[in-house]
Design a protein around this motif. Structure first.
Motif, mmCIF file in Angstrom:
data_model
loop_
_atom_site.group_PDB
_atom_site.id
_atom_site.type_symbol
_atom_site.label_atom_id
_atom_site.label_comp_id
_atom_site.label_asym_id
_atom_site.label_seq_id
_atom_site.Cartn_x
_atom_site.Cartn_y
_atom_site.Cartn_z
ATOM 1 N N SER A 11 0.944 -1.576 0.181
ATOM 2 C CA SER A 11 0.105 0.033 -0.253
ATOM 3 C C SER A 11 0.696 1.814 0.180
ATOM 4 O O SER A 11 0.228 2.428 -0.490
ATOM 5 N N ASN A 12 2.328 1.337 0.525
ATOM 6 C CA ASN A 12 2.729 2.275 0.578
ATOM 7 C C ASN A 12 3.286 2.427 -0.879
ATOM 8 O O ASN A 12 3.472 3.406 -1.691
ATOM 9 N N GLU A 41 7.014 -2.252 7.001
ATOM 10 C CA GLU A 41 7.629 -3.098 8.600
ATOM 11 C C GLU A 41 7.345 -4.800 7.222
ATOM 12 O O GLU A 41 8.717 -5.271 7.635
ATOM 13 N N GLU A 42 6.678 -4.643 6.674
ATOM 14 C CA GLU A 42 6.516 -6.038 6.364
ATOM 15 C C GLU A 42 7.760 -6.530 4.715
ATOM 16 O O GLU A 42 8.355 -7.720 4.840
ATOM 17 N N GLN A 43 7.690 -5.249 4.041
ATOM 18 C CA GLN A 43 8.716 -5.163 3.351
ATOM 19 C C GLN A 43 10.493 -5.994 3.375
ATOM 20 O O GLN A 43 10.969 -6.936 3.099
ATOM 21 N N PHE A 44 10.076 -5.181 5.149
ATOM 22 C CA PHE A 44 11.974 -4.897 6.054
ATOM 23 C C PHE A 44 11.796 -6.255 6.053
ATOM 24 O O PHE A 44 12.789 -6.888 6.164
ATOM 25 N N TYR A 45 10.455 -6.895 6.795
ATOM 26 C CA TYR A 45 11.378 -8.116 7.198
ATOM 27 C C TYR A 45 10.807 -9.371 6.144
ATOM 28 O O TYR A 45 10.985 -10.989 6.634
ATOM 29 N N TYR A 91 7.200 7.513 1.624
ATOM 30 C CA TYR A 91 6.259 6.298 1.397
ATOM 31 C C TYR A 91 7.445 4.926 0.848
ATOM 32 O O TYR A 91 7.494 3.768 1.306
ATOM 33 N N PHE A 92 8.484 5.175 0.755
ATOM 34 C CA PHE A 92 9.491 4.636 0.113
ATOM 35 C C PHE A 92 10.428 3.834 1.203
ATOM 36 O O PHE A 92 10.882 4.270 2.219
ATOM 37 N N PRO A 93 10.467 2.216 1.274
ATOM 38 C CA PRO A 93 11.264 1.307 2.026
ATOM 39 C C PRO A 93 12.286 2.207 2.566
ATOM 40 O O PRO A 93 13.215 2.129 3.814
ATOM 41 N N ILE A 97 14.304 2.444 5.938
ATOM 42 C CA ILE A 97 15.063 1.017 6.564
ATOM 43 C C ILE A 97 15.995 1.408 8.213
ATOM 44 O O ILE A 97 15.554 0.782 8.672
ATOM 45 N N TRP A 98 17.029 2.480 8.148
ATOM 46 C CA TRP A 98 17.228 3.544 9.317
ATOM 47 C C TRP A 98 16.619 3.644 9.807
ATOM 48 O O TRP A 98 17.560 2.847 11.356
ATOM 49 N N GLU A 99 14.831 3.824 10.234
ATOM 50 C CA GLU A 99 14.745 3.247 11.588
ATOM 51 C C GLU A 99 14.665 2.218 11.890
ATOM 52 O O GLU A 99 13.877 2.153 13.937
ATOM 53 N N ILE A 100 14.316 1.314 11.122
ATOM 54 C CA ILE A 100 14.091 -0.490 12.116
ATOM 55 C C ILE A 100 16.074 -1.242 11.622
ATOM 56 O O ILE A 100 15.661 -1.378 12.838
ATOM 57 N N ILE A 101 16.417 -0.175 11.095
ATOM 58 C CA ILE A 101 17.558 -1.337 11.362
ATOM 59 C C ILE A 101 18.328 -0.715 12.875
ATOM 60 O O ILE A 101 19.088 -1.272 14.025
#
Length: 242
Positions: A11-12, A41-45, A91-93, A97-101
């Motif tokens: 959806s992003n 998040e799911e794209q990261f996972y 919107y783009f992952p 990513i740095w936030e989740i990393i």
């Protein structure tokens, strides 16, 4: 279309290519707009386990340097994007990513060390600093501030400090461990899923909602979240593996 894109964790991208800006008035009528973050998040996972296997399992020594490198690269991209790309940056992952990393690095060190910080003095100081950083974000951030950007580091760092320096005996940890706050945390995922939809559909009925309208929507959100937590989330989490 937004429903289908949310199911397939894209959806992003859908909202970006549809020209929907998160902070604009029209976005308040998009019931599934909030799923953009779930998609990121799911794209990261999906991709992180592949990275984890290839790097951690095969070359453990470069795992943290690799994470730090990705963090820096993504953060720099977010800074550049906040100036030049705007909506795509939101919107783009890769700009997220740095936030989740950041959390991944904290988790790695906790696993490697067997615990988080045990220094009582540092725990007290840095937990308070973490709360201050979050409060600064809450009070000062508005729709004019672009995210992610350099300023986004403030709340991310604040959360990281609270996570790493929480130990059990500090005042901030005790406050965050209060039953009412823990209860909100338990239903937080359901709150996330329900809140935007209810407010969006509410605005279909009331284009200029009153305070009472919004309080009703909040109440409905909380009630549905509690119901779904006990009827769906909890049973699924306790389901025995076959």
């Amino acid at each position: 279309k937004s429903t289908i894109s949310s199911i397939f964790f894209s959806s992003n991208f859908y909202f970006y290519f549809s020209g929907v800006e998160y902070i604009k008035q029209d976005s308040l009528l998009q019931p599934f707009l909030h799923t953009w973050s779930l998609s990121v998040e799911e794209q990261f996972y999906i991709f992180f386990p592949i990275f984890f296997y290839l790097v951690f399992k095969k070359a453990k020594k470069i795992f943290i340097p690799s994470l730090v490198f990705i963090f820096v690269l993504s953060f720099c991209f977010a800074i550049y994007g906040s100036i030049n790309l705007d909506i795509a940056n939101f919107y783009f992952p890769f700009s997220r990513i740095w936030e989740i990393i950041f959390g991944s690095i904290i988790a790695f060190f906790e696993v490697e060390k067997g615990s988080r910080s045990k220094n009582v003095f540092l725990n007290q100081i840095f937990q308070i600093l973490g709360v201050v950083l979050i409060l600064i974000s809450f009070i000062n951030f508005n729709d004019e501030i672009k995210h992610p950007s350099t300023l986004t580091l403030i709340p991310v760092l604040g959360v990281g400090l609270i996570i790493w320096f929480s130990h059990g005996s500090e005042i901030i940890t005790k406050i965050l461990s209060l039953k009412i706050l823990v209860s909100v945390g338990l239903i937080s995922y359901s709150l996330y899923l329900w809140h935007y939809m209810i407010f969006a559909y509410g605005r279909f009925q009331q284009s200029e909602p009153t305070i009472n309208d919004k309080l009703e929507w909040v109440a409905v959100t909380i009630i549905l979240s509690i119901i779904f937590y006990f009827l769906i989330e909890k049973p699924f989490r306790k389901k025995e593996k076959i």
